[in-house]
Scaffold this motif. Structure first.
Motif, short mmCIF file in Angstrom:
data_model
loop_
_atom_site.label_atom_id
_atom_site.label_comp_id
_atom_site.label_asym_id
_atom_site.label_seq_id
_atom_site.Cartn_x
_atom_site.Cartn_y
_atom_site.Cartn_z
N ASP A 191 0.84 -1.20 0.00
CA ASP A 191 0.00 0.00 0.00
C ASP A 191 0.87 1.25 0.00
O ASP A 191 2.02 1.23 0.46
CB ASP A 191 -0.92 0.02 1.22
CG ASP A 191 -1.96 -1.10 1.18
OD1 ASP A 191 -2.44 -1.39 0.06
OD2 ASP A 191 -2.28 -1.67 2.23
N TYR A 234 -8.84 4.71 -4.82
CA TYR A 234 -8.35 3.95 -3.67
C TYR A 234 -9.56 3.43 -2.88
O TYR A 234 -10.61 4.08 -2.81
CB TYR A 234 -7.42 4.78 -2.79
CG TYR A 234 -8.01 6.06 -2.27
CD1 TYR A 234 -8.63 6.12 -1.02
CD2 TYR A 234 -7.97 7.23 -3.03
CE1 TYR A 234 -9.17 7.31 -0.54
CE2 TYR A 234 -8.51 8.42 -2.56
CZ TYR A 234 -9.11 8.44 -1.32
OH TYR A 234 -9.66 9.62 -0.84
N GLU A 235 -9.41 2.25 -2.32
CA GLU A 235 -10.50 1.60 -1.59
C GLU A 235 -10.81 2.33 -0.30
O GLU A 235 -11.96 2.56 0.06
CB GLU A 235 -10.12 0.15 -1.32
CG GLU A 235 -11.18 -0.68 -0.66
CD GLU A 235 -10.72 -2.11 -0.44
OE1 GLU A 235 -10.59 -2.50 0.74
OE2 GLU A 235 -10.47 -2.81 -1.44
N ASN A 291 -5.20 -0.42 -1.58
CA ASN A 291 -5.70 -0.91 -2.88
C ASN A 291 -5.92 0.22 -3.88
O ASN A 291 -7.01 0.40 -4.41
CB ASN A 291 -6.99 -1.72 -2.69
CG ASN A 291 -6.75 -3.01 -1.96
OD1 ASN A 291 -5.65 -3.55 -1.95
ND2 ASN A 291 -7.79 -3.52 -1.32
N SER A 350 -5.16 2.29 -7.48
CA SER A 350 -4.85 1.98 -8.88
C SER A 350 -5.17 3.20 -9.74
O SER A 350 -6.04 4.01 -9.38
CB SER A 350 -5.64 0.77 -9.37
OG SER A 350 -7.02 1.04 -9.36
#
Length: 745
Positions: A639, A717-718, A741, A743
């Motif tokens: 992360d 992002y989560e 997480n 991307s």
């Protein structure tokens, strides 16, 4: 595509074997069956050439040239589809559907050679037309002159060519070639274009040496273009040259002995051009500023060509050398050729016109150590204020009367007073064309009171740190807001050529990122395993060239200014390169916690201890007992983890590798990025609502969303976690963010 190419390779190898057998059979039969051996029928790769003399002349006559052409064709096909050269896979090639094709380089043959096979959605005749126009896709090619044309059978022809290539640096001479090119159509509909150098040993046409050029040799090379069912073409490309490495300084010889460099600059460039044109044909899009891709490619080519021109400074272009000032580190050239100035003396849409009647170039080359070209060029691109002088930028614009601009375009990033506006990029993103918007002040009191914007057209290439043997370039020129097709361009900039990765027998240099500094002990001299530090150390040669338009009566003043300016840039580059080198990262970068130092180990321990204190769980799943192990585990955490200062306007001070990847920056440049810059409006609202909670209770969980990299790319992002990092005295040292997480969108 791989299956199709393998089938094609098998088919062609069988065809070559059959044709070799047939040729042998015909020769033996003719020799035995008749005493008249003046002619025979020879089959060459699908073509039947009749009434060819058994011992043809090797001279400049049509029959002699045809004999040389046939030999060239046979040798080329044996390389393109056979085993005349031992081929090995090109290092660093990316497999998969987006791959440019199958690329190989030679191993152990004379000179340097590269071979490629690819599939494009263009018809064979169009492919041949593009590949023959070498100056349109080979950036190092200065000119190709057709000296003579001789028609042949099968709708083919033989051409005598004279080709000149630019030298890539100021430290080596340019190359030229006298070539025979043979084009023909085979019985199966395939097109073949093959070339080779003409030499005195062949008794063919010859040409005396040309001043400022070293005569190089092209061994049988060319293109085999086979039509595909349903449209498109399969292309086999072979480039094989002897570049006379002995004529350059020893430090540069790996560059001239490298098949990898030949593949990158020539073979793969041809495939990329074909793919790009095929994409343009299928899309026919109008890009930024209403420009079609072909028009933007033409601008890119003008920038590169103009830069190559000043690096070489050919006298037939009008360049003449100016005496040095006692120190020969910077070379100064002047050009008063009317053709050179024709592009400058134009009227722009804003009414400004040029009054300059000469152009001056100051150029120099330097050797760099332990800093990858891509990282250094990236820093120079994003941090222009670290090396450029606004007054010089303003002078450059004023000299060609580039007026104030009101350019409106999509913004990709804002770095220290400069805004980057994207124009175009190639399919594989190995090259970017962009407009740089700078706020500069002129020399008049009015300009000082009311600064104006200056536009630079900028070409950025070779920014992939993982590409082997790739030259990195940052080339720019002041432009008018209209960006007319005939706009005057005086390109200046930087070119960095890696040298160590050019050595074929050595393994490719590993990418230098900040993780390499983690292998360094606090002394900065030894790695953790006791070996010499920095296995990824690299050498490269940087060439710098800057152009200035001026009025001839000011030549002495402009010469002095240009020399001082280039020397100051050299000093700045050396300072930046030192800061970016593994053994100095952080020490000279203005960072509070450089990697590989006790401070970095302490910060890593504080981050993990504070996370455990607030969240009740460990941040790192497992790490060793020592601080070095904690820092290493934190650096490689999947992360994105980054720290920012606790100021009114928080700025980032540290990030792990995932954090730097997410922000698309380096540890040195990280301190220029503020916390608010990476969030969109929704993210800023969330941050504002959660920030008091972070200060009060020491941590907060932030819901998922979108943030932005330093290049303006959106990132999803989560979720994110923020917590205060406490020092040994239990006082707040900084705030740490972890994006889970993430991307690129």
């Amino acid at each position: 595509m791989n299956k199709l190419l393998m089938e094609e390779n098998d088919r062609l190898q069988k065809q070559v074997s059959n044709l070799v057998y047939e040729n042998t059979y015909f020769r033996q039969n003719n020799a035995l069956s008749t005493k008249d051996t003046s002619c025979e029928s020879v089959v060459t790769s699908g073509q039947h050439h009749h009434l060819t003399p058994q011992h043809p002349p090797r001279d400049a006559s049509p029959a002699g040239l045809l004999s040389i052409a046939k030999d060239t064709l046979t040798e080329f096909l044996s390389k393109a589809t056979g085993t005349a050269v031992e081929w090995v896979q090109m290092p660093g090639m990316k497999p998969g559907p987006d791959s440019i094709g199958i690329v190989a380089i030679s191993h152990g043959c004379t000179g340097v050679a590269a071979r490629a096979c690819g599939l494009v959605s263009l018809e064979p005749t169009r492919v041949a037309e593009i590949l023959k126009d070498r100056t349109s896709w080979f950036r190092d090619c200065r000119s190709v002159d057709v000296l003579n044309v001789l028609p042949t059978a099968s709708s083919g022809n033989i051409e005598i060519l004279y080709m000149q290539l630019y030298a890539p640096t100021t430290l080596s001479p340019a190359r030229d070639f006298l070539l025979l090119r043979y084009s023909s159509v085979m019985d199966d509909g395939s097109l073949v274009v093959c070339e080779r150098s003409l030499s005195n040993t062949q008794n063919g046409p010859s040409m005396p040496p040309v001043q400022n050029f070293v005569r190089a040799e092209m061994l049988p090379s060319g293109y085999l273009i086979r039509p595909c069912d349903g449209g498109g073409s399969i292309i086999h490309i072979v480039d094989h040259m002897n570049l006379e490495a002995s004529s350059v300084p020893e430090v540069l010889r790996p560059l001239y002995k490298s098949s990898t460099v030949l593949a990158q600059k020539t073979t793969m460039a041809a495939l990329r051009q074909l793919r790009q044109i095929a994409l343009d044909v299928s899309q026919s899009n109008v890009t930024n500023m209403g420009r079609r891709p072909a028009a933007l490619r033409a601008l890119s080519q003008r920038l590169t060509r103009g830069f190559n021109e000043v690096l070489n400074g050919f006298s037939d272009e009008g360049w003449s050398l100016v005496g040095n000032d006692g120190i020969d580190d910077v070379t100064v050239l002047v050009n008063s050729n009317p053709n050179k100035l024709m592009g400058l003396n134009v009227s722009f849409v804003n009414g400004y016109t040029s009054v300059s009647n000469a152009v001056l170039c100051a150029k120099a080359s330097m050797l760099l150590q332990n800093v990858p070209p891509a990282i250094l060029l990236g820093f120079l691109r994003e941090h222009r204020s670290e090396w450029a002088d606004n007054n010089i930028d303003a002078y450059s614009a004023a000299a060609i009367k580039v007026g104030p601009c009101n350019f409106i375009g999509s913004r990709v990033g804002n770095f220290g007073g400069q805004v980057i506006l994207p124009l175009a990029h190639t399919i594989e993103h190995e090259e970017f064309l962009e407009v740089i918007k700078l706020e500069v002040g002129g020399h008049s009191p009015e300009d000082a009171i009311m600064p104006r914007d200056l536009l630079l057209l900028q070409l950025c290439s070779g920014m992939d740190e993982n590409a082997v043997g790739t030259c990195a370039e940052l080339i720019f020129a002041p432009i008018d807001a209209s960006l007319a097709d005939d706009a005057p361009l005086l390109p200046s900039g930087f070119r960095i050529i890696p040298l160590d990765s050019c050595e074929e027998n050595s393994s490719p240099s590993r990418t230098l990122d900040l993780a390499s500094a983690l292998e360094t002990k606090t002394t900065g001299n030894k790695s953790l395993n006791g070996d010499a530090v920095i296995s990824g150390a690299t050498r490269s040669v940087m060439t710098i060239a800057f152009q200035f338009a001026f009025e001839s009566h000011m030549q002495e003043n402009v010469t002095t200014m240009a020399r001082q300016y280039v020397r100051s840039i050299i000093s700045s580059v050396q300072r930046v390169a030192l800061a970016l080198s593994p053994s100095h990262l952080g020490t000279h970068g203005g960072l509070g916690s450089p990697l590989g130092t006790p401070e970095a180990n302490i910060l890593a321990r504080w981050i993990c201890q504070s996370y455990r204190s607030y969240m009740g769980v460990e941040l790192l799943k497992s790490s060793g007992e020592g601080s070095e192990s904690i820092l290493k585990a934190l650096w490689h955490h999947s992360d994105a983890i980054m720290c920012c200062s606790m100021k009114a306007l928080p700025v980032f001070t540290f990030a792990n590798q995932a954090g730097l990847d997410m922000l698309e920056t380096t540890l040195v440049a990280l301190q220029d990025i503020t916390l608010e810059k990476i969030f969109d409006d929704h993210g800023k609202k969330n941050l504002c609502s959660e920030f008091p909670l972070i200060i009060q209770q020491g941590f907060a969980c932030i819901q998922g969303g979108i943030c932005l990299s330093s290049m303006g790319r959106p990132i999803s992002y989560e979720r994110a976690v923020a917590w205060k990092v406490l020092n040994e005295d239990n006082n707040a040292y900084c705030i740490c963010f972890m994006f889970v997480n993430w991307s690129f969108v």
